[in-house]
Design a protein around this motif. Structure first.
Motif, mmCIF file in Angstrom:
data_model
loop_
_atom_site.group_PDB
_atom_site.id
_atom_site.type_symbol
_atom_site.label_atom_id
_atom_site.label_comp_id
_atom_site.label_asym_id
_atom_site.label_seq_id
_atom_site.Cartn_x
_atom_site.Cartn_y
_atom_site.Cartn_z
ATOM 1 N N ILE A 21 0.841 -1.193 0.000
ATOM 2 C CA ILE A 21 0.000 0.000 0.000
ATOM 3 C C ILE A 21 0.877 1.244 0.000
ATOM 4 N N GLU A 22 0.334 2.320 -0.532
ATOM 5 C CA GLU A 22 0.972 3.629 -0.454
ATOM 6 C C GLU A 22 0.000 4.552 0.268
ATOM 7 N N ALA A 23 0.499 5.293 1.253
ATOM 8 C CA ALA A 23 -0.349 6.148 2.075
ATOM 9 C C ALA A 23 0.296 7.520 2.247
ATOM 10 N N ASP A 24 -0.496 8.463 2.757
ATOM 11 C CA ASP A 24 0.025 9.819 2.928
ATOM 12 C C ASP A 24 0.325 10.156 4.390
ATOM 13 N N GLY A 25 0.468 9.123 5.216
ATOM 14 C CA GLY A 25 0.791 9.330 6.616
ATOM 15 C C GLY A 25 1.035 8.009 7.310
ATOM 16 N N PRO A 26 1.321 8.037 8.614
ATOM 17 C CA PRO A 26 1.742 6.826 9.322
ATOM 18 C C PRO A 26 0.630 5.892 9.778
ATOM 19 N N ILE A 27 -0.599 6.398 9.955
ATOM 20 C CA ILE A 27 -1.682 5.552 10.464
ATOM 21 C C ILE A 27 -2.976 5.850 9.708
ATOM 22 N N PRO A 28 -3.842 4.826 9.573
ATOM 23 C CA PRO A 28 -5.127 5.064 8.906
ATOM 24 C C PRO A 28 -6.089 5.803 9.820
ATOM 25 N N GLY A 29 -6.997 6.530 9.196
ATOM 26 C CA GLY A 29 -7.971 7.312 9.954
ATOM 27 C C GLY A 29 -7.647 8.781 9.807
ATOM 28 N N ALA A 75 5.701 11.468 3.477
ATOM 29 C CA ALA A 75 5.058 10.195 3.147
ATOM 30 C C ALA A 75 4.475 10.239 1.745
ATOM 31 N N LEU A 76 3.884 11.350 1.397
ATOM 32 C CA LEU A 76 3.287 11.503 0.076
ATOM 33 C C LEU A 76 4.351 11.468 -1.010
ATOM 34 N N ALA A 77 5.519 12.003 -0.708
ATOM 35 C CA ALA A 77 6.594 12.061 -1.702
ATOM 36 C C ALA A 77 7.124 10.674 -2.057
ATOM 37 N N VAL A 78 6.982 9.709 -1.162
ATOM 38 C CA VAL A 78 7.508 8.370 -1.413
ATOM 39 C C VAL A 78 6.862 7.752 -2.650
ATOM 40 N N LEU A 81 2.427 9.988 -5.845
ATOM 41 C CA LEU A 81 1.045 10.125 -6.292
ATOM 42 C C LEU A 81 0.574 11.567 -6.146
ATOM 43 N N ASP A 82 -0.261 12.002 -7.068
ATOM 44 C CA ASP A 82 -0.824 13.348 -7.053
ATOM 45 C C ASP A 82 -2.089 13.320 -6.212
ATOM 46 N N ARG A 83 -1.993 13.827 -4.998
ATOM 47 C CA ARG A 83 -3.120 13.766 -4.073
ATOM 48 C C ARG A 83 -4.314 14.579 -4.575
ATOM 49 N N ALA A 84 -4.035 15.720 -5.183
ATOM 50 C CA ALA A 84 -5.121 16.548 -5.708
ATOM 51 C C ALA A 84 -5.877 15.817 -6.809
ATOM 52 N N ARG A 85 -5.158 15.081 -7.644
ATOM 53 C CA ARG A 85 -5.816 14.294 -8.690
ATOM 54 C C ARG A 85 -6.688 13.204 -8.083
ATOM 55 N N THR A 175 14.409 -9.923 -8.836
ATOM 56 C CA THR A 175 15.208 -9.199 -9.822
ATOM 57 C C THR A 175 14.464 -7.970 -10.331
ATOM 58 N N ARG A 176 13.216 -7.791 -9.878
ATOM 59 C CA ARG A 176 12.429 -6.633 -10.312
ATOM 60 C C ARG A 176 12.810 -5.403 -9.497
ATOM 61 N N ARG A 177 12.576 -4.226 -10.080
ATOM 62 C CA ARG A 177 12.887 -2.975 -9.392
ATOM 63 C C ARG A 177 11.810 -2.644 -8.366
ATOM 64 N N HIS A 178 12.226 -2.007 -7.269
ATOM 65 C CA HIS A 178 11.300 -1.488 -6.260
ATOM 66 C C HIS A 178 10.977 -0.056 -6.660
ATOM 67 N N THR A 179 9.748 0.181 -7.154
ATOM 68 C CA THR A 179 9.411 1.463 -7.769
ATOM 69 C C THR A 179 8.561 2.364 -6.878
ATOM 70 N N HIS A 180 8.024 1.844 -5.783
ATOM 71 C CA HIS A 180 7.053 2.542 -4.931
ATOM 72 C C HIS A 180 5.721 2.746 -5.645
ATOM 73 N N HIS A 181 5.503 1.997 -6.722
ATOM 74 C CA HIS A 181 4.156 1.846 -7.280
ATOM 75 C C HIS A 181 3.607 0.585 -6.618
ATOM 76 N N ALA A 182 2.414 0.688 -6.035
ATOM 77 C CA ALA A 182 1.923 -0.394 -5.168
ATOM 78 C C ALA A 182 1.851 -1.740 -5.874
ATOM 79 N N LEU A 183 1.431 -1.769 -7.135
ATOM 80 C CA LEU A 183 1.337 -3.058 -7.815
ATOM 81 C C LEU A 183 2.713 -3.601 -8.164
ATOM 82 N N ASP A 184 3.607 -2.746 -8.662
ATOM 83 C CA ASP A 184 4.977 -3.187 -8.945
ATOM 84 C C ASP A 184 5.604 -3.801 -7.698
#
Length: 201
Positions: A21-29, A75-78, A81-85, A175-184
């Motif tokens: 998962i990718e999130a914009d902070g440390p905890i849900p809620g 966290a968002l920078a990791v 993702l465009d949060r406004a979008r 052998t795959r790259r770690h891209t910080h795209h959740a599916l990758d």
């Protein structure tokens, strides 16, 4: 008093589903899960047999509308993702999590689904909270979670806090790259899951 012989419930296979998962902070809620990806890693039979799958064959991915206004810029920078979008175009969490639950149940037919993560604690916290908050249930139950970091520490007989991917034998890593795209990253993590379960140090 012990159960009579033969009355114990027969063990079912476990189907490991790698989730990132990718999130914009440390905890849900207070903060939001912005995207999540899942890939079927493999199936573990009650007799110990493990069948790895190609993690690219059965996957799930969604980007979500944020549920609040607060976010941590670092966290968002990791994820990038465009949060406004996502505020405008992200999927409604209730819809996306219901679709995910249906997908998990379909791919896990005949087995018990288990979420796998590295480390699982962060991703599981968000995923489980979102599932209960927006669907009222979890297809993984309340404890169907495999922490790959703990699995490695146990197999390698090293302290948990000493574990890092950089210290692992190279043959365990994808052998795959770690891209910080959740599916990758879910697909990459599925490779680690399969390699760890087959590994005999």
């Amino acid at each position: 008093m012990s159960a009579p012989h033969g009355s114990r419930r027969k063990a079912r296979p476990s189907l490991y589903i790698s989730v990132d998962i990718e999130a914009d902070g440390p905890i849900p809620g207070p903060y939001s899960m912005l995207s999540f990806g899942a890939a079927v890693a493999g199936r573990h039979e009650p007799d110990g047999t493990y069948l790895p799958y190609d993690p690219q064959e059965r996957t799930f991915y969604r980007e979500l509308r944020p549920i609040g206004e607060d976010f941590v810029p670092e966290a968002l920078a990791v994820s990038g993702l465009d949060r406004a979008r996502l505020v405008r175009e992200g999927a409604e969490p209730a819809t996306a999590l219901a679709e995910f639950t249906a997908w998990v149940r379909e791919v896990a037919t005949g087995a018990q689904p288990v979420m796998a993560g590295y480390p699982a604690s962060y991703d599981w916290t968000f995923l489980y909270w979102y599932l209960l908050r927006f669907t009222g249930e979890s297809p993984f139950g309340h404890s169907g979670c495999l922490d790959l970091k703990s699995l490695y520490a146990t197999k390698a007989n090293v302290p948990l806090r000493a574990v890092a991917k950089g210290t692992m034998p190279r043959q365990l890593l994808s052998t795959r790259r770690h891209t910080h795209h959740a599916l990758d990253d879910a697909i990459e993590q599925a490779d680690l899951c399969n390699n760890l379960l087959a590994w005999e140090p």
